[in-house]
Write a protein that holds these residues in place. Structure first.
Motif, PDB file in Angstrom:
ATOM      1  N   GLY A 212      -6.299 -26.783 -29.162  1.00 21.13           N
ATOM      2  CA  GLY A 212      -7.193 -26.816 -28.005  1.00 21.13           C
ATOM      3  C   GLY A 212      -6.435 -26.865 -26.699  1.00 21.13           C
ATOM      4  O   GLY A 212      -5.217 -27.002 -26.689  1.00 21.13           O
ATOM      5  N   GLY A 214      -5.314 -27.949 -22.657  1.00 23.55           N
ATOM      6  CA  GLY A 214      -5.101 -29.074 -21.750  1.00 23.55           C
ATOM      7  C   GLY A 214      -4.190 -30.166 -22.265  1.00 23.55           C
ATOM      8  O   GLY A 214      -3.563 -30.065 -23.317  1.00 23.55           O
ATOM      9  N   CYS A 239      -1.420 -28.417 -33.570  1.00 23.43           N
ATOM     10  CA  CYS A 239      -1.128 -28.276 -32.144  1.00 23.43           C
ATOM     11  C   CYS A 239      -1.756 -29.401 -31.312  1.00 23.43           C
ATOM     12  O   CYS A 239      -1.269 -30.519 -31.361  1.00 23.43           O
ATOM     13  CB  CYS A 239      -1.477 -26.882 -31.656  1.00 23.43           C
ATOM     14  SG  CYS A 239      -0.416 -26.405 -30.279  1.00 23.43           S
ATOM     15  N   LEU A 240      -2.862 -29.161 -30.597  1.00 21.19           N
ATOM     16  CA  LEU A 240      -3.481 -30.275 -29.863  1.00 21.19           C
ATOM     17  C   LEU A 240      -3.850 -31.387 -30.854  1.00 21.19           C
ATOM     18  O   LEU A 240      -3.704 -32.575 -30.554  1.00 21.19           O
ATOM     19  CB  LEU A 240      -4.741 -29.808 -29.104  1.00 21.19           C
ATOM     20  CG  LEU A 240      -5.424 -30.880 -28.257  1.00 21.19           C
ATOM     21  CD1 LEU A 240      -4.564 -31.290 -27.075  1.00 21.19           C
ATOM     22  CD2 LEU A 240      -6.787 -30.411 -27.758  1.00 21.19           C
ATOM     23  N   GLN A 243      -0.946 -33.511 -31.521  1.00 21.06           N
ATOM     24  CA  GLN A 243      -0.665 -34.393 -30.382  1.00 21.06           C
ATOM     25  C   GLN A 243      -1.648 -35.565 -30.362  1.00 21.06           C
ATOM     26  O   GLN A 243      -1.271 -36.705 -30.086  1.00 21.06           O
ATOM     27  CB  GLN A 243      -0.743 -33.587 -29.078  1.00 21.06           C
ATOM     28  CG  GLN A 243       0.288 -32.466 -29.015  1.00 21.06           C
ATOM     29  CD  GLN A 243      -0.024 -31.417 -27.950  1.00 21.06           C
ATOM     30  OE1 GLN A 243      -1.070 -31.442 -27.323  1.00 21.06           O
ATOM     31  NE2 GLN A 243       0.894 -30.477 -27.748  1.00 21.06           N
ATOM     32  N   ASN A 281       1.938 -21.984 -29.155  1.00 21.47           N
ATOM     33  CA  ASN A 281       1.276 -21.918 -27.859  1.00 21.47           C
ATOM     34  C   ASN A 281       0.989 -23.331 -27.397  1.00 21.47           C
ATOM     35  O   ASN A 281      -0.079 -23.864 -27.651  1.00 21.47           O
ATOM     36  CB  ASN A 281      -0.034 -21.127 -27.989  1.00 21.47           C
ATOM     37  CG  ASN A 281      -0.946 -21.352 -26.814  1.00 21.47           C
ATOM     38  OD1 ASN A 281      -0.470 -21.728 -25.727  1.00 21.47           O
ATOM     39  ND2 ASN A 281      -2.231 -21.144 -26.988  1.00 21.47           N
ATOM     40  N   GLY A 283       2.069 -26.548 -24.221  1.00 21.87           N
ATOM     41  CA  GLY A 283       2.790 -26.947 -23.017  1.00 21.87           C
ATOM     42  C   GLY A 283       3.112 -28.431 -23.012  1.00 21.87           C
ATOM     43  O   GLY A 283       3.737 -28.929 -22.079  1.00 21.87           O
ATOM     44  N   TYR A 284       2.647 -29.137 -24.057  1.00 24.73           N
ATOM     45  CA  TYR A 284       2.933 -30.581 -24.190  1.00 24.73           C
ATOM     46  C   TYR A 284       3.646 -30.794 -25.511  1.00 24.73           C
ATOM     47  O   TYR A 284       3.619 -29.921 -26.392  1.00 24.73           O
ATOM     48  CB  TYR A 284       1.633 -31.398 -24.174  1.00 24.73           C
ATOM     49  CG  TYR A 284       0.951 -31.372 -22.829  1.00 24.73           C
ATOM     50  CD1 TYR A 284       1.156 -32.386 -21.904  1.00 24.73           C
ATOM     51  CD2 TYR A 284       0.131 -30.302 -22.466  1.00 24.73           C
ATOM     52  CE1 TYR A 284       0.551 -32.347 -20.658  1.00 24.73           C
ATOM     53  CE2 TYR A 284      -0.466 -30.246 -21.226  1.00 24.73           C
ATOM     54  CZ  TYR A 284      -0.254 -31.273 -20.321  1.00 24.73           C
ATOM     55  OH  TYR A 284      -0.842 -31.224 -19.089  1.00 24.73           O
TER      56      TYR A 284
HETATM   57  N1  LIG Z   1      -2.419 -24.623 -28.946  1.00 32.01           N
HETATM   58  C1  LIG Z   1      -2.730 -25.871 -28.624  1.00 32.01           C
HETATM   59  O1  LIG Z   1      -3.467 -26.561 -29.331  1.00 32.01           O
HETATM   60  C2  LIG Z   1      -2.194 -26.400 -27.319  1.00 32.01           C
HETATM   61  C3  LIG Z   1      -2.163 -27.887 -27.216  1.00 32.01           C
HETATM   62  C4  LIG Z   1      -2.018 -28.406 -25.786  1.00 32.01           C
HETATM   63  N2  LIG Z   1      -3.095 -27.947 -24.961  1.00 32.01           N
HETATM   64  C5  LIG Z   1      -0.685 -28.005 -25.223  1.00 32.01           C
HETATM   65  O2  LIG Z   1      -0.618 -27.124 -24.394  1.00 32.01           O
HETATM   66  O3  LIG Z   1       0.329 -28.532 -25.592  1.00 32.01           O
END
Ligand SMILES: NC(=O)CC[C@H](N)C(=O)O
Length: 348
Positions: A212, A214, A239-240, A243, A281, A283-284
């Motif tokens: 997801g 952000g 991914c998200l 995190q 993909n 950014g965190y």
């Molecule tokens: N692909 C994703 O789930 C991206 C996770 C989160 N938004 C990030 O940029 O790190």
């Protein structure tokens, strides 16, 4: 029509706006895949972002709706070096521009994407605005509630004969759903702000937190939900989702300098020393220094920068991956992860 992208340090890159829409703002990110623009522009993880494709020729094979990862483009704008006006592919249904025009997404062509990418790589990620004429425009760095824009509003089910999965939709990609469907899981898809009692009603065998957009720390409801299930249900995150589970377990997440967006990111499984090429993909990332709990193991690292790409709990069936095992776009090296979900449910 002449146009430009202005970054939040006031740097301007000139180009030509070829879309109907001539304005867009968001975080400017670059993707290094040579193909896969259909999947990327519709990947909900890109919501709120202006996407720069580093591969110079974009649009060559048009758009086929089957490749899309959600119902509509999620990007705030597309920046390319050379847009291909006459796509040629036997399954193409639209030109990329016609498709993006249907949804009012601005496209800036003829940009020196190499110089723009070098700037983002050396100075770090920035916000930007795509516009025409007015060079004095302020670049906004504010963000909206991205999860609300991309998550399902209603619970829905995709019936299967296998174990029951509660899929928390934080902007789930179609390929993740397809992979789960193909393995026969009985899927219940939940909105991003569902509570533990909402999810408990279906008595899931595993709770899966999706990819997801952000900053993961903004996903407060999902972090709380993950916390509630630790030690109670098997958990998996992509991914998200990785995190969010990591935050629920007490790790910290931080913004990366410019992120990982592409289809050739090498990762290493530290448990068996195998390497895989993965689609990414984000950014965190999970902050390495924050991993202090002895019950947690780092399972995967990125071989380019050694950042964390996956974790696992020693006592509970909890595992996560930062990369995208479903691909879409990209390599299929790690689709075995979808079978591993079953193993974690059955305690193997
Ligand atoms: N692909 C994703 O789930 C991206 C996770 C989160 N938004 C990030 O940029 O790190």
């Amino acid at each position: 029509m002449k146009g430009f992208i202005k970054l939040n340090d006031s740097t301007i890159f000139e180009g030509e706006i070829i879309s109907k829409k001539d304005f867009g703002q968001g975080e400017v990110v670059f993707n290094t895949s040579m193909t896969g623009y259909e999947e990327s522009i519709t990947d909900p993880s890109y919501a709120g972002e202006i996407l720069v494709m580093t591969y110079p020729l974009i649009g060559n094979y048009g758009v086929n709706l089957e490749h899309l990862q959600s119902k509509r483009p999620t990007i705030k704008g597309l920046i390319v070096k050379d847009y291909c006006q006459f796509p040629s592919h036997h399954t193409s249904q639209y030109s990329l521009l016609d498709y993006l025009d249907q949804y009012d997404v601005p496209v800036l062509n003829k940009v020196d994407t190499r110089a723009l990418t070098k700037k983002l790589r050396t100075e770090g990620s920035m916000y930007g605005v795509i516009a025409t004429q007015d060079y004095s425009l302020e670049v906004s760095t504010s963000t909206e509630n991205l999860l609300d824009c991309v998550s399902t509003k209603e619970i829905y089910r995709i019936q299967g004969n296998g174990p029951k999965i509660a899929l928390i939709d934080l902007g789930v990609k179609k390929n993740i759903v397809n992979q789960l469907k193909s393995k026969g899981y009985d899927l219940y898809v939940f909105p991003y702000n569902s509570t533990k009692s909402d999810v408990d009603k279906i008595q899931p065998d595993l709770v899966l937190f999706s990819n997801g957009p952000g900053d993961p720390k903004m996903a407060k409801e999902a972090i709380l939900l993950a916390k509630g299930f630790i030690g109670e249900k098997p958990l998996f995150g992509i991914c998200l989702g990785h995190q969010i589970i990591s935050l629920a377990l007490g790790f910290n997440t931080v913004k990366m300098k410019f992120g990982h967006r592409g289809t050739n990111h090498p990762v290493k499984n530290l448990l068996n020393n195998k390497c895989y090429i993965t689609s990414q993909n984000h950014g965190y990332m999970v902050e390495k220094e924050s991993v202090k709990n002895k019950d947690l193991i780092i399972t995967y690292i990125n071989l380019n920068d050694h950042s964390i790409e996956g974790i696992m709990h020693k006592k509970y069936p909890i595992f996560t991956v930062q990369f995208h095992p479903e691909s879409g776009p990209g390599v299929h090296d790690t689709t075995f992860i979808f079978k591993k979900i079953k193993d974690s449910i059955y305690g193997n």
